[in-house]
Structure formats: structure tokens, C-alpha cells
Scaffold this active site. Structure first.
Site, short mmCIF file in Angstrom:
data_model
loop_
_atom_site.label_atom_id
_atom_site.label_comp_id
_atom_site.label_asym_id
_atom_site.label_seq_id
_atom_site.Cartn_x
_atom_site.Cartn_y
_atom_site.Cartn_z
N ALA A 48 42.92 26.51 23.06
CA ALA A 48 44.04 25.97 23.57
C ALA A 48 43.91 25.07 24.65
O ALA A 48 44.63 23.97 24.68
CB ALA A 48 44.49 27.36 24.16
N GLY A 230 34.96 20.80 30.48
CA GLY A 230 33.99 20.52 29.10
C GLY A 230 35.05 20.45 27.91
O GLY A 230 34.68 19.84 26.98
N ASP A 231 35.95 21.24 27.91
CA ASP A 231 36.95 21.27 26.85
C ASP A 231 37.81 19.95 26.86
O ASP A 231 38.33 19.63 25.89
CB ASP A 231 37.96 22.32 27.26
CG ASP A 231 37.60 24.00 26.90
OD1 ASP A 231 36.47 23.81 25.97
OD2 ASP A 231 37.76 24.78 27.27
#
Length: 284
Positions: A48, A230-231
């Protein structure tokens, strides 16, 4: 690939969680109790997070994930729709929606425990991956799901986080593998065609079969919360890779986007836009 201004079609395979976040002065040691602030509920899960970040950066994004039939699922889906993520490929499970329990200290460092819940039931059997320019995936879903996605995607980018064993054939099918320094230690970089290693405040390095081909430093900022940075990096990298930007430019864009994501609380609290990232790059 050649450069393009057209919004790429991105399929994101991964987890969808509710994040329960508590800020505290410092992280607890083993066996220790520390007092924290009020609990904050935020949208999270690596899938998500990456989907929301890619949508904010201008991609046409579909999240491929699983949620429960609970109130948390409805809240998460409303949140994702609000940032432009398509949810028609999100399936329902009899298990509860995934939940992450996160503590964040005064320096922005964090500790996370994830209850997978519905994420463990994700299945791609009825999902057509061919329409996507790039499929981006991470390791919070079953290894069999990753193997299936890699075998049926036109271009597959794998974020090997959190660290777990990966089928060597799946790694061979990756257009790019993204890892942090710790995760990269378990990989044979010489056997991976393109591996990007993130190094937090030190930036990131792009290796081709173990040989460094690009290195970019991160912008100097004062982070509020590193959860989800990081996402955002992975999403930004996938979006600009799909647009055909040169390797170093893709790396610089992703490093800058990841840094900007630390300027607010929560994994989706400070998702930068394409315009914000390019403005920072122009200043640099």
C-alpha cells in the site's frame, strides 16, 4: 527503454496494513517498558505504501493485495482511493486485515512488528499482469506469490524487504532488485543483473553484476520519521525506470523522493509529488 512523459501503468504486489504508531523518547530495550504518546492510526503495509507513493508521483497504479472484511479494510481502501490508487485487484480474506505495531523515537528511528493477517491469503491466480509496464513487489507476501508475479510480468522489480530467502529463478527474472545494506548482504550481487542498494542518509548505489555503475548521495534534511522512506524510494525508482530515465537520474530521483518522505509522521504521511521531487533535484 526510451524516456517518456506518459504515466506508466504500475502494478504493485504487496501487503496492505493498518499502522498503529506510538512516538516515544527512545526505543525500549529487550524486557523494558517505556512510555509513549497517544496511538495514531495510519495507512501502511509495503504494498500500500509503494502504491500510494507511485500514484502521488504520477503513475497509473493498481494495488494487488488482500484485506479482511473488517472496518480497518474499509478505512484503508478509502485512504488508497483518496490518493488515486486503483483497488479493483484487492481481494478479500476471512482473516483480519494486516496490522503493524510501530514505535518511533525522537531521532526518527523505529521498531516494527507486523501481523500479516489477510496478506497471507493473497493469490494472483485470477490477476492479469500483462497490462502493466512494471510490476513492483516486496517480501511481505508469500514466496509463491512473488514467483508467480515474476514469471508473468513484462518487467518485474523486487524489493527484498523484509529480508527472506528468494527463489534464484525469481531473482534471475528481475529487471531490478532493490535492497538495503543489510538485505544486500544475503544476496550474490555478481549474479544479479541490476541491484540497487539503499543506504539511508548516505544515499544509494546501483550495481550491475556486482560492479558499481552509479552512486547518489541523499539530500541533507532533518527527518521526522523514517518509516516508509524505503517504500517511497522503491515506488519512485519503479516509476522513473518505467519512464525510461537514465540509470543515474532514476537513482537520484528515488533517493530524493525517499528523503522527502521522512518529513512527516507515518509511512504515508509525507508522500512527495513529482513536482516536489524535481524541484529538490533542480536545487541540488
Amino acid at each position: 527503454m526510451t524516456g517518456s512523459a506518459t504515466a506508466p501503468r504500475l502494478g504493485v504486489v504487496g501487503s496492505c496494513n493498518v499502522d498503529l504508531v506510538v512516538r516515544c523518547r527512545r526505543l525500549a530495550r529487550p524486557g523494558e517498558t517505556v512510555l509513549g504518546d497517544d496511538v495514531v492510526r495510519l495507512s501502511g503495509g509495503k504494498g500500500a505504501n509503494q502504491a500510494a507513493a507511485a500514484a502521488r508521483l504520477g503513475a497509473n497504479v493498481s494495488l494487488i493485495a488482500a484485506v479482511g472484511h473488517d472496518e480497518s479494510a474499509e478505512w484503508l481502501l478509502d485512504t488508497l482511493r483518496g490518493v488515486g490508487v486503483h483497488d479493483e485487484l484487492i481481494s478479500r480474506s476471512s482473516r483480519p486485515t494486516g496490522t503493524a505495531f510501530i514505535t518511533v523515537d525522537d531521532r526518527g528511528e523505529n521498531e516494527i512488528v507486523v501481523s500479516r493477517g489477510a496478506n497471507a491469503d493473497l493469490d494472483l491466480a485470477d490477476v492479469d499482469l500483462e497490462p502493466f509496464d512494471v510490476v513492483l513487489a516486496s517480501m511481505e507476501v508469500a514466496a509463491s506469490v512473488l514467483d508467480d508475479a515474476a514469471s508473468r510480468s513484462r518487467h518485474f522489480i523486487l524489493n527484498v524487504a523484509p529480508a527472506a530467502p528468494v527463489n534464484p529463478e525469481t531473482l534471475d527474472r528481475c529487471a531490478v532488485v532493490i535492497a538495503n545494506e543489510g538485505e544486500a548482504e544475503s544476496l550474490s550481487l555478481t549474479s544479479i543483473e541490476h541491484c540497487v542498494v539503499t543506504m539511508g542518509a548516505k544515499g544509494a548505489v546501483h550495481f550491475k553484476h556486482g560492479r558499481e555503475v552509479a552512486r547518489v548521495a541523499a539530500p541533507v534534511i532533518d527527518p521526522v520519521d523514517t518509516v516508509g522512506a524505503g517504500d517511497v524510494f522503491c515506488a519512485a525508482y519503479a516509476v522513473m525506470w518505467a519512464r525510461g530515465w537514465p540509470a543515474r537520474d532514476v537513482l537520484a530521483y528515488a533517493v530524493t523522493a525517499g528523503a522527502l518522505a521522512t518529513l512527516a509522521l507515518g509511512a504515508q504521511g509525507a508522500l512527495p509529488t513529482h513536482e516536489e521531487v524535481t524541484t529538490w533535484l533542480a536545487r541540488a
